[in-house]
Design an enzyme around this catalytic site. Structure first.
Site, PDB file in Angstrom:
ATOM      1  N   GLU A 296       0.856  -1.194   0.000  1.00  0.00           N
ATOM      2  CA  GLU A 296       0.000   0.000   0.000  1.00  0.00           C
ATOM      3  C   GLU A 296       0.890   1.241   0.000  1.00  0.00           C
ATOM      4  O   GLU A 296       2.042   1.205   0.449  1.00  0.00           O
ATOM      5  CB  GLU A 296      -0.913  -0.056   1.251  1.00  0.00           C
ATOM      6  CG  GLU A 296      -1.776   1.148   1.503  1.00  0.00           C
ATOM      7  CD  GLU A 296      -2.805   1.446   0.417  1.00  0.00           C
ATOM      8  OE1 GLU A 296      -2.407   1.541  -0.760  1.00  0.00           O
ATOM      9  OE2 GLU A 296      -3.982   1.642   0.746  1.00  0.00           O
ATOM     10  N   ASP A 297       0.336   2.345  -0.492  1.00  0.00           N
ATOM     11  CA  ASP A 297       1.120   3.582  -0.504  1.00  0.00           C
ATOM     12  C   ASP A 297       1.170   4.234   0.874  1.00  0.00           C
ATOM     13  O   ASP A 297       2.217   4.665   1.330  1.00  0.00           O
ATOM     14  CB  ASP A 297       0.602   4.564  -1.575  1.00  0.00           C
ATOM     15  CG  ASP A 297      -0.889   4.873  -1.445  1.00  0.00           C
ATOM     16  OD1 ASP A 297      -1.567   4.295  -0.562  1.00  0.00           O
ATOM     17  OD2 ASP A 297      -1.388   5.690  -2.238  1.00  0.00           O
TER      18      ASP A 297
ATOM     19  N   ASP B  46      -3.333   6.014   6.450  1.00  0.00           N
ATOM     20  CA  ASP B  46      -3.686   7.343   6.951  1.00  0.00           C
ATOM     21  C   ASP B  46      -4.609   7.140   8.155  1.00  0.00           C
ATOM     22  O   ASP B  46      -4.134   6.887   9.262  1.00  0.00           O
ATOM     23  CB  ASP B  46      -4.340   8.108   5.792  1.00  0.00           C
ATOM     24  CG  ASP B  46      -4.685   9.540   6.099  1.00  0.00           C
ATOM     25  OD1 ASP B  46      -3.983  10.149   6.924  1.00  0.00           O
ATOM     26  OD2 ASP B  46      -5.644  10.077   5.518  1.00  0.00           O
TER      27      ASP B  46
ATOM     28  N   LYS C  42       0.883   7.822   8.548  1.00  0.00           N
ATOM     29  CA  LYS C  42       0.635   9.124   9.194  1.00  0.00           C
ATOM     30  C   LYS C  42      -0.008   8.844  10.545  1.00  0.00           C
ATOM     31  O   LYS C  42      -1.233   8.860  10.666  1.00  0.00           O
ATOM     32  CB  LYS C  42      -0.386   9.906   8.353  1.00  0.00           C
ATOM     33  CG  LYS C  42       0.179  10.964   7.448  1.00  0.00           C
ATOM     34  CD  LYS C  42      -0.971  11.813   6.920  1.00  0.00           C
ATOM     35  CE  LYS C  42      -1.050  11.780   5.424  1.00  0.00           C
ATOM     36  NZ  LYS C  42      -2.219  12.489   4.886  1.00  0.00           N
TER      37      LYS C  42
ATOM     38  N   PHE D 233      -0.845  16.364   3.540  1.00  0.00           N
ATOM     39  CA  PHE D 233      -1.380  15.605   2.408  1.00  0.00           C
ATOM     40  C   PHE D 233      -0.295  15.553   1.344  1.00  0.00           C
ATOM     41  O   PHE D 233       0.025  16.560   0.721  1.00  0.00           O
ATOM     42  CB  PHE D 233      -2.665  16.230   1.868  1.00  0.00           C
ATOM     43  CG  PHE D 233      -3.381  15.267   0.972  1.00  0.00           C
ATOM     44  CD1 PHE D 233      -4.214  14.296   1.501  1.00  0.00           C
ATOM     45  CD2 PHE D 233      -3.177  15.293  -0.397  1.00  0.00           C
ATOM     46  CE1 PHE D 233      -4.844  13.371   0.679  1.00  0.00           C
ATOM     47  CE2 PHE D 233      -3.802  14.372  -1.233  1.00  0.00           C
ATOM     48  CZ  PHE D 233      -4.632  13.411  -0.691  1.00  0.00           C
ATOM     49  N   VAL D 234       0.278  14.387   1.166  1.00  0.00           N
ATOM     50  CA  VAL D 234       1.454  14.252   0.312  1.00  0.00           C
ATOM     51  C   VAL D 234       1.086  13.698  -1.067  1.00  0.00           C
ATOM     52  O   VAL D 234       0.084  12.998  -1.217  1.00  0.00           O
ATOM     53  CB  VAL D 234       2.534  13.358   0.959  1.00  0.00           C
ATOM     54  CG1 VAL D 234       3.103  14.040   2.191  1.00  0.00           C
ATOM     55  CG2 VAL D 234       1.988  11.982   1.313  1.00  0.00           C
TER      56      VAL D 234
ATOM     57  N   ARG E 209       0.960  11.719  -9.577  1.00  0.00           N
ATOM     58  CA  ARG E 209       1.471  10.394  -9.232  1.00  0.00           C
ATOM     59  C   ARG E 209       2.883  10.183  -9.784  1.00  0.00           C
ATOM     60  O   ARG E 209       3.646   9.369  -9.275  1.00  0.00           O
ATOM     61  CB  ARG E 209       0.556   9.299  -9.813  1.00  0.00           C
ATOM     62  CG  ARG E 209      -0.818   9.231  -9.184  1.00  0.00           C
ATOM     63  CD  ARG E 209      -1.520   7.966  -9.620  1.00  0.00           C
ATOM     64  NE  ARG E 209      -2.950   7.975  -9.395  1.00  0.00           N
ATOM     65  CZ  ARG E 209      -3.550   7.639  -8.254  1.00  0.00           C
ATOM     66  NH1 ARG E 209      -2.837   7.283  -7.208  1.00  0.00           N
ATOM     67  NH2 ARG E 209      -4.860   7.659  -8.161  1.00  0.00           N
TER      68      ARG E 209
HETATM   69  P1  IMP Z   1      -7.009   5.630   4.963  1.00  0.00           P
HETATM   70  O1  IMP Z   1      -7.445   6.951   5.546  1.00  0.00           O
HETATM   71  O2  IMP Z   1      -5.927   4.978   5.775  1.00  0.00           O
HETATM   72  O3  IMP Z   1      -8.202   4.740   4.748  1.00  0.00           O
HETATM   73  O4  IMP Z   1      -6.375   5.937   3.544  1.00  0.00           O
HETATM   74  C1  IMP Z   1      -7.164   5.863   2.396  1.00  0.00           C
HETATM   75  C2  IMP Z   1      -6.429   6.234   1.149  1.00  0.00           C
HETATM   76  O5  IMP Z   1      -6.397   7.662   1.109  1.00  0.00           O
HETATM   77  C3  IMP Z   1      -4.981   5.819   0.968  1.00  0.00           C
HETATM   78  O6  IMP Z   1      -4.822   4.524   0.457  1.00  0.00           O
HETATM   79  C4  IMP Z   1      -4.531   6.837  -0.060  1.00  0.00           C
HETATM   80  O7  IMP Z   1      -4.897   6.417  -1.358  1.00  0.00           O
HETATM   81  C5  IMP Z   1      -5.331   8.063   0.333  1.00  0.00           C
HETATM   82  N1  IMP Z   1      -4.511   9.007   1.107  1.00  0.00           N
HETATM   83  C6  IMP Z   1      -4.451   9.148   2.435  1.00  0.00           C
HETATM   84  N2  IMP Z   1      -3.574  10.113   2.770  1.00  0.00           N
HETATM   85  C7  IMP Z   1      -3.057  10.562   1.598  1.00  0.00           C
HETATM   86  C8  IMP Z   1      -2.075  11.561   1.274  1.00  0.00           C
HETATM   87  O8  IMP Z   1      -1.469  12.241   2.111  1.00  0.00           O
HETATM   88  N3  IMP Z   1      -1.837  11.736  -0.062  1.00  0.00           N
HETATM   89  C9  IMP Z   1      -2.455  11.017  -1.039  1.00  0.00           C
HETATM   90  N4  IMP Z   1      -3.366  10.079  -0.768  1.00  0.00           N
HETATM   91  C10 IMP Z   1      -3.659   9.854   0.540  1.00  0.00           C
END
Ligand code: IMP
Length: 189
Positions: free
Chosen positions: A112-113, A116, A144, A165-166, A178
């Protein structure tokens, strides 16, 4: 830097603040690949390991990572959508594109990238666990922790980052940026 010297992807109209350079990313990704290789070898995972990328943000990271995993691997992808606006996850997650092959009995490494709030991975790992993999581990490039709402076990983590927000290296805002070779955030954000 003089405006003429700005690379095309970092024009004064898109002034990114670099958080993690391309060179630092490359070094850390290689380290992660070595650690993953060593752990799976030690665990006797001699069958193909399924490296499972979460679309689309993990694609660049995964492409680099697998070149440092010295094991037989197969690749698959899963698409998820998290409802909410561009930068805030709602916690409601849907699978938009499923795996091409069953994972029952397989060693699965989810790539996963970013973790968050944790909602996406918490949902996805629970879903994948019901499919009977031999093992299920998570490798996330970024975390994060300040935004965490769900505890997600990250077996392999690239970098802990502040609450920004990166974008770049696979991460987007509204599908853009991207392709930046580094990870950064928009100045003022
Ligand atoms: P979650 O909040 O952990 O469910 O993250 C959901 C998705 O939001 C991640 O897989 C990313 O695709 C996107 N995301 C969360 N934070 C960032 C950020 O800082 N930059 C870009 N995408 C983000």
């Amino acid at each position: 830097m003089a405006p003429s010297a700005y690379p095309a992807w970092n024009r004064p109209s898109d002034p990114f603040i670099e958080l993690i350079s391309a060179a630092t990313l490359a070094d850390r990704v290689a380290e992660l690949g070595r650690a993953i290789t060593a752990d799976y070898v030690a665990a006797g995972a001699t069958e193909d390991v399924v490296v499972l990328g979460v679309l689309k943000g993990s694609v660049l990271f995964m492409a680099d990572l697998v070149r440092h995993i010295a094991l037989p691997v197969t690749l698959d992808f899963i698409g998820v959508a998290s409802y909410g606006d561009a930068t805030v996850s709602s916690g409601v997650v849907q699978i938009t594109q499923d795996l091409t092959r069953p994972i029952a009995g397989k060693h699965v490494l989810v790539v996963e990238d970013i973790v968050d709030t944790g909602h996406t991975l918490s949902y996805l790992l629970a879903n994948l666990a019901t499919r009977g993999p031999a093992s299920l581990k998570l490798c996330s490039l970024l975390h994060k922790p300040e935004r965490s709402e769900r505890e997600v076990p990250i077996d392999y983590l690239g970098f802990t980052i502040p609450n920004k927000f990166v974008v770049g290296y696979g991460l987007d805002v509204s599908q853009r940026y991207r392709n930046l070779p580094f990870i950064g955030y928009v100045a003022g954000a």
